[in-house]
Design a protein around this motif. Structure first.
Motif, PDB file in Angstrom:
ATOM      1  N   SER A  52      12.432  68.302 -40.656  1.00 11.33           N
ATOM      2  CA  SER A  52      12.643  68.092 -39.247  1.00 11.33           C
ATOM      3  C   SER A  52      13.902  68.606 -38.215  1.00 11.33           C
ATOM      4  O   SER A  52      13.923  68.357 -37.217  1.00 11.33           O
ATOM      5  CB  SER A  52      12.754  66.436 -39.131  1.00 11.33           C
ATOM      6  OG  SER A  52      11.444  66.346 -39.068  1.00 11.33           O
ATOM      7  N   VAL A  53      14.900  68.930 -39.119  1.00 10.81           N
ATOM      8  CA  VAL A  53      16.036  69.969 -39.106  1.00 10.81           C
ATOM      9  C   VAL A  53      15.617  71.787 -38.596  1.00 10.81           C
ATOM     10  O   VAL A  53      15.723  72.257 -37.867  1.00 10.81           O
ATOM     11  CB  VAL A  53      17.580  69.889 -39.337  1.00 10.81           C
ATOM     12  CG1 VAL A  53      18.334  70.222 -38.908  1.00 10.81           C
ATOM     13  CG2 VAL A  53      17.606  67.958 -38.610  1.00 10.81           C
ATOM     14  N   ARG A  54      15.123  72.064 -40.436  1.00 15.84           N
ATOM     15  CA  ARG A  54      15.118  73.056 -40.469  1.00 15.84           C
ATOM     16  C   ARG A  54      13.796  73.783 -39.640  1.00 15.84           C
ATOM     17  O   ARG A  54      13.906  75.031 -39.291  1.00 15.84           O
ATOM     18  CB  ARG A  54      14.396  73.078 -41.402  1.00 15.84           C
ATOM     19  CG  ARG A  54      15.310  73.253 -42.797  1.00 15.84           C
ATOM     20  CD  ARG A  54      15.878  72.634 -43.903  1.00 15.84           C
ATOM     21  NE  ARG A  54      15.414  71.369 -44.432  1.00 15.84           N
ATOM     22  CZ  ARG A  54      14.948  71.021 -45.162  1.00 15.84           C
ATOM     23  NH1 ARG A  54      14.651  72.132 -46.625  1.00 15.84           N
ATOM     24  NH2 ARG A  54      14.049  69.455 -44.946  1.00 15.84           N
ATOM     25  N   THR A  55      12.244  73.383 -39.834  1.00 12.89           N
ATOM     26  CA  THR A  55      11.180  73.639 -38.704  1.00 12.89           C
ATOM     27  C   THR A  55      11.570  73.763 -36.826  1.00 12.89           C
ATOM     28  O   THR A  55      11.609  75.135 -36.554  1.00 12.89           O
ATOM     29  CB  THR A  55       9.969  72.399 -38.884  1.00 12.89           C
ATOM     30  OG1 THR A  55       9.943  73.029 -39.915  1.00 12.89           O
ATOM     31  CG2 THR A  55       9.181  73.704 -38.028  1.00 12.89           C
ATOM     32  N   PRO A  56      12.450  72.822 -36.780  1.00 11.01           N
ATOM     33  CA  PRO A  56      12.835  73.072 -34.787  1.00 11.01           C
ATOM     34  C   PRO A  56      14.160  74.202 -35.167  1.00 11.01           C
ATOM     35  O   PRO A  56      13.638  74.786 -34.287  1.00 11.01           O
ATOM     36  CB  PRO A  56      13.012  72.089 -34.274  1.00 11.01           C
ATOM     37  CG  PRO A  56      12.894  70.819 -35.407  1.00 11.01           C
ATOM     38  CD  PRO A  56      12.709  71.191 -36.374  1.00 11.01           C
ATOM     39  N   SER A  57      14.551  74.090 -35.647  1.00 13.07           N
ATOM     40  CA  SER A  57      15.805  75.690 -36.291  1.00 13.07           C
ATOM     41  C   SER A  57      14.913  76.598 -36.589  1.00 13.07           C
ATOM     42  O   SER A  57      15.252  77.699 -35.644  1.00 13.07           O
ATOM     43  CB  SER A  57      16.375  74.885 -36.988  1.00 13.07           C
ATOM     44  OG  SER A  57      17.397  73.840 -36.852  1.00 13.07           O
ATOM     45  N   ALA A  58      13.865  77.005 -37.697  1.00 11.00           N
ATOM     46  CA  ALA A  58      13.309  78.083 -37.124  1.00 11.00           C
ATOM     47  C   ALA A  58      12.724  78.454 -35.922  1.00 11.00           C
ATOM     48  O   ALA A  58      12.771  80.038 -35.694  1.00 11.00           O
ATOM     49  CB  ALA A  58      12.424  78.043 -38.726  1.00 11.00           C
ATOM     50  N   TYR A  59      11.657  77.832 -35.416  1.00  7.11           N
ATOM     51  CA  TYR A  59      11.458  77.786 -34.700  1.00  7.11           C
ATOM     52  C   TYR A  59      11.950  78.087 -33.535  1.00  7.11           C
ATOM     53  O   TYR A  59      11.506  79.607 -32.022  1.00  7.11           O
ATOM     54  CB  TYR A  59       9.616  76.777 -34.410  1.00  7.11           C
ATOM     55  CG  TYR A  59       9.092  76.477 -35.080  1.00  7.11           C
ATOM     56  CD1 TYR A  59       8.518  77.898 -35.688  1.00  7.11           C
ATOM     57  CD2 TYR A  59       7.560  75.783 -34.755  1.00  7.11           C
ATOM     58  CE1 TYR A  59       6.933  77.522 -36.815  1.00  7.11           C
ATOM     59  CE2 TYR A  59       6.892  76.178 -35.429  1.00  7.11           C
ATOM     60  CZ  TYR A  59       7.097  76.366 -36.691  1.00  7.11           C
ATOM     61  OH  TYR A  59       6.217  76.808 -37.185  1.00  7.11           O
ATOM     62  N   CYS A  60      12.874  77.967 -32.972  1.00 10.83           N
ATOM     63  CA  CYS A  60      14.077  77.913 -32.145  1.00 10.83           C
ATOM     64  C   CYS A  60      15.128  78.962 -32.067  1.00 10.83           C
ATOM     65  O   CYS A  60      16.035  78.974 -31.261  1.00 10.83           O
ATOM     66  CB  CYS A  60      14.508  76.462 -31.545  1.00 10.83           C
ATOM     67  SG  CYS A  60      13.293  75.739 -31.175  1.00 10.83           S
ATOM     68  N   GLY A  61      14.933  79.677 -33.275  1.00 10.06           N
ATOM     69  CA  GLY A  61      16.170  80.860 -33.302  1.00 10.06           C
ATOM     70  C   GLY A  61      17.483  79.904 -34.254  1.00 10.06           C
ATOM     71  O   GLY A  61      18.538  80.659 -33.172  1.00 10.06           O
ATOM     72  N   LEU A  62      18.067  78.993 -34.374  1.00  4.29           N
ATOM     73  CA  LEU A  62      18.789  78.530 -34.295  1.00  4.29           C
ATOM     74  C   LEU A  62      19.606  78.515 -35.956  1.00  4.29           C
ATOM     75  O   LEU A  62      18.019  78.521 -37.161  1.00  4.29           O
ATOM     76  CB  LEU A  62      18.349  77.229 -34.085  1.00  4.29           C
ATOM     77  CG  LEU A  62      18.818  76.405 -32.794  1.00  4.29           C
ATOM     78  CD1 LEU A  62      17.994  75.182 -32.291  1.00  4.29           C
ATOM     79  CD2 LEU A  62      19.178  76.934 -31.890  1.00  4.29           C
ATOM     80  N   VAL A  63      21.039  77.846 -36.196  1.00  2.99           N
ATOM     81  CA  VAL A  63      21.381  77.717 -37.662  1.00  2.99           C
ATOM     82  C   VAL A  63      20.922  76.048 -38.306  1.00  2.99           C
ATOM     83  O   VAL A  63      21.738  74.902 -37.275  1.00  2.99           O
ATOM     84  CB  VAL A  63      23.282  77.821 -37.329  1.00  2.99           C
ATOM     85  CG1 VAL A  63      23.296  77.246 -39.151  1.00  2.99           C
ATOM     86  CG2 VAL A  63      22.908  79.219 -37.591  1.00  2.99           C
ATOM     87  N   GLY A  64      20.278  75.697 -39.124  1.00  2.05           N
ATOM     88  CA  GLY A  64      20.157  73.987 -39.521  1.00  2.05           C
ATOM     89  C   GLY A  64      20.430  73.231 -40.471  1.00  2.05           C
ATOM     90  O   GLY A  64      19.774  74.448 -41.121  1.00  2.05           O
ATOM     91  N   MET A  65      21.005  72.689 -40.243  1.00  2.00           N
ATOM     92  CA  MET A  65      21.432  72.262 -41.677  1.00  2.00           C
ATOM     93  C   MET A  65      21.070  70.798 -41.651  1.00  2.00           C
ATOM     94  O   MET A  65      21.241  69.653 -41.628  1.00  2.00           O
ATOM     95  CB  MET A  65      23.464  72.404 -41.675  1.00  2.00           C
ATOM     96  CG  MET A  65      23.538  71.583 -43.676  1.00  2.00           C
ATOM     97  SD  MET A  65      23.156  72.516 -44.840  1.00  2.00           S
ATOM     98  CE  MET A  65      24.740  73.963 -45.402  1.00  2.00           C
ATOM     99  N   LYS A  66      20.270  71.058 -43.601  1.00  4.65           N
ATOM    100  CA  LYS A  66      19.661  70.095 -44.050  1.00  4.65           C
ATOM    101  C   LYS A  66      20.659  69.626 -45.248  1.00  4.65           C
ATOM    102  O   LYS A  66      20.680  70.411 -46.099  1.00  4.65           O
ATOM    103  CB  LYS A  66      17.987  69.606 -44.741  1.00  4.65           C
ATOM    104  CG  LYS A  66      17.739  68.414 -45.181  1.00  4.65           C
ATOM    105  CD  LYS A  66      17.106  68.044 -46.096  1.00  4.65           C
ATOM    106  CE  LYS A  66      17.579  68.569 -47.294  1.00  4.65           C
ATOM    107  NZ  LYS A  66      18.458  67.439 -48.138  1.00  4.65           N
TER     108      LYS A  66
END
Lengths: 79, 470
Positions: B179-193
């Motif tokens: 839930s951090v990583r999928t929106p980060s991937a779809y929105c073009g962000l860096v997302g760390m779990k």
């Protein structure tokens, strides 16, 4: 392979056991999706020996430091 | 300064420290953008104009008095609306808790406040961090700034949208199965779990207690590392909190990957030819080449099929979530939206033996991963199933159709896992790859992530809505 889709009667037993009151649309939607749930649970059953340990091992809590020292004091006083 | 939003967290922090820019100027700028763009992207459920401006004035006074607290001082952030802030509602995106006012700050908010950060607003979440893009709920779903008809991914949907629209340089999400990583991937962000236990869960509404963690979502790798430095740390009030000191992760961005050994997990996507788009596999191959060219040794690593990891993660998630929602599902089912009902119900149909079998499988798969990672420093895994889909294609009933996630395995294992953008597809939608580390080795993850970010060089490409062209 996923299990067969569950009958209305069988699915009704599961819903009743869970204590849920689903309307007809929810009931049928979930009954239709049940095959996917069984596909997940089927994958969990891999061959294991009877000696295979469970994933989580219960450890009895260690006595606290206070109780340990109290116990030691008691032991010393008895001597 | 007219385009503060382009600076990102790290550069804004530098300018605040050198007093070239004031926290008041920063917060005013981001509030203006948030209020202007929110009607289109719907990323905030509430924007804290007054308290943010007041906090910015306090930060400015502290800095001018020589009491600079560090890189997060004066930095605004958004918070997923399942995380408590004393005195504000934690709606969880649900009619059930629409007016529940938090009485205490969560540990995450305590830490960010201590670092001098400023809450800009609470970000939209899928219902109880599990539902879908549900138009039947009071707030409705956030929109993807790269294409407003596209899904942000979830469940930290507002957090992803808020950062991609550059209404804030940092958002906090939570991640139970991606839930951090999928929106980060779809929105073009860096997302760390981060590793399970790195960030305290205290004050965060539970979904599945043994899988979930909070995590930072940012525009760049360095921004992300700075944020994690503030968020991480032991909390004796969270029984899962790890008593391991945070590291200076922001130093990792200068380290490179020479002498690192990185394992490519190709079998996850190759055994599921219909599960992942060609372009997301190309993004994976691009990242592998970048890391090799930067001096890393690249090897192949084969794990058990993705479906095995996914099955154990899902059964544990469904079971734990059902236990948490049991009373409300029996007495207040009508208050939940259709997506949340669909995604919680499987937990009520499982048996106790199913849950224990999933736990046994979890132990086996954790051991497998641990053994694999004795041979390598990091793993490279596909980042998502593809680019962001259209919202209208995600109808209730489509969530339980067997769609896989390459993010979920690392909630099961508790490993640190990060999404890094790899550029845009021909339709202008972000693509990404996932980097996985050993437990508590977020440092190596940031090293590799920075190498990819630098080589790909896509951080100067913004959604049109962000650039004000929409």
């Amino acid at each position: 392979m996923p299990s067969e889709t569950i009958s209305r009667e069988e699915f009704s037993v599961l819903v009743d056991r869970a204590g849920l009151k689903l309307d007809e649309a929810q009931f049928e939607a979930m009954r239709g999706s049940y095959v996917h749930i069984r596909a997940l649970t089927d994958l969990l059953r891999v061959p294991r020996s009877r000696k295979t340990e469970g994933a989580h091992v219960f450890h009895a809590p260690m006595p606290s430091a206070d109780k340990q020292s109290a116990s030691a004091d008691t032991s010393i006083s008895k001597e | 300064m007219s385009e503060i939003w382009k600076l990102g967290l790290a550069e804004t922090a530098r300018l605040i420290e050198t007093r070239e820019i004031s926290p008041v100027e920063v917060v005013d700028h981001y509030l203006d953008r948030a209020n202007a763009l929110n009607p289109a992207v719907n990323c905030y459920v509430r924007i804290e104009d007054d308290s943010a401006r007041a906090s910015a004035k306090v930060a400015e006074a502290e800095i001018m008095a020589g009491r600079y607290k560090g890189a997060m001082h004066g930095i605004p952030y958004a918070l997923k609306d399942i995380i408590d802030v004393a005195g504000l509602p934690t709606t969880n995106g649900s009619r059930l808790t629409l007016n529940d006012i938090a009485t205490e700050d969560s540990a995450v908010v305590e830490r960010l406040s201590a670092a001098g950060s400023i809450l800009l607003g609470k970000a939209e979440t899928q219902e109880f961090a599990i539902g879908g893009p549900d138009f039947s709920l009071p707030h409705g779903p956030a929109r993807n700034p790269w294409d407003l008809d596209r899904f942000t991914g979830g469940s930290s949907s507002g957090s992803g949208s808020a950062v991609a629209a550059a209404t804030v340089p940092l958002a906090i999400g939570t991640d139970t199965g991606g839930s951090v990583r999928t929106p980060s991937a779809y929105c073009g962000l860096v997302g760390m779990k981060p590793t399970y236990g790195r960030i305290s869960r205290r004050g965060i509404t539970q979904q599945a207690y043994s899988l979930e963690t909070a995590g930072p979502m940012t525009w760049t790798v360095k921004d992300n590392a700075i944020a994690l430095e503030a968020l991480a740390g032991y909390d004796r009030l969270d029984p899962a909190s790890a008593d391991i000191a945070p590291q200076a992760w922001s130093m990792a961005v200068d380290m490179g990957v020479k002498a690192m050994k990185i394992g490519l997990v190709r079998n996850f996507h190759e055994q599921e030819p219909d599960g992942f788009s060609d372009e997301i596999v190309s993004a994976f191959e691009l990242a592998a080449k970048v890391l090799k060219d930067a001096g890393a040794e690249i090897v192949e690593v084969e794990l058990s099929p993705l479906r095995h990891y996914f099955a154990a993660q899902r059964v544990i998630m469904y079971g734990e979530a059902a236990a948490f929602h049991e009373d409300d599902f029996r007495s207040n089912l009508h208050l939940y939206g259709p997506y949340a009902i669909e995604r919680f119900l499987p937990g009520f149909l499982l048996t106790a033996a199913d849950y224990v079998q999933a736990s046994r499988r979890r132990g086996e798969l954790i051991r497998e991963l641990k053994e694999a990672m004795c041979e390598v420093d990091l793993l490279l895994v596909v980042g998502a199933v593809g680019a962001a889909p259209l919202i209208k294609g995600i109808e209730p009933g489509s969530l339980l159709n067997g769609t896989l996630s390459a993010n979920a395995p690392f909630n099961l294992t508790g490993s640190p896992a990060m999404i890094v953008p790899t550029g845009l597809n021909p339709s202008g939608l972000p693509l990404a790859v996932q980097i996985v580390g050993r437990h508590f080795d977020e440092f190596s993850v940031y090293q590799a992530a920075q190498v990819i970010e630098t080589a790909v060089g896509c951080r100067n490409m913004y959604p049109e809505i962000t650039a004000g062209k929409c």
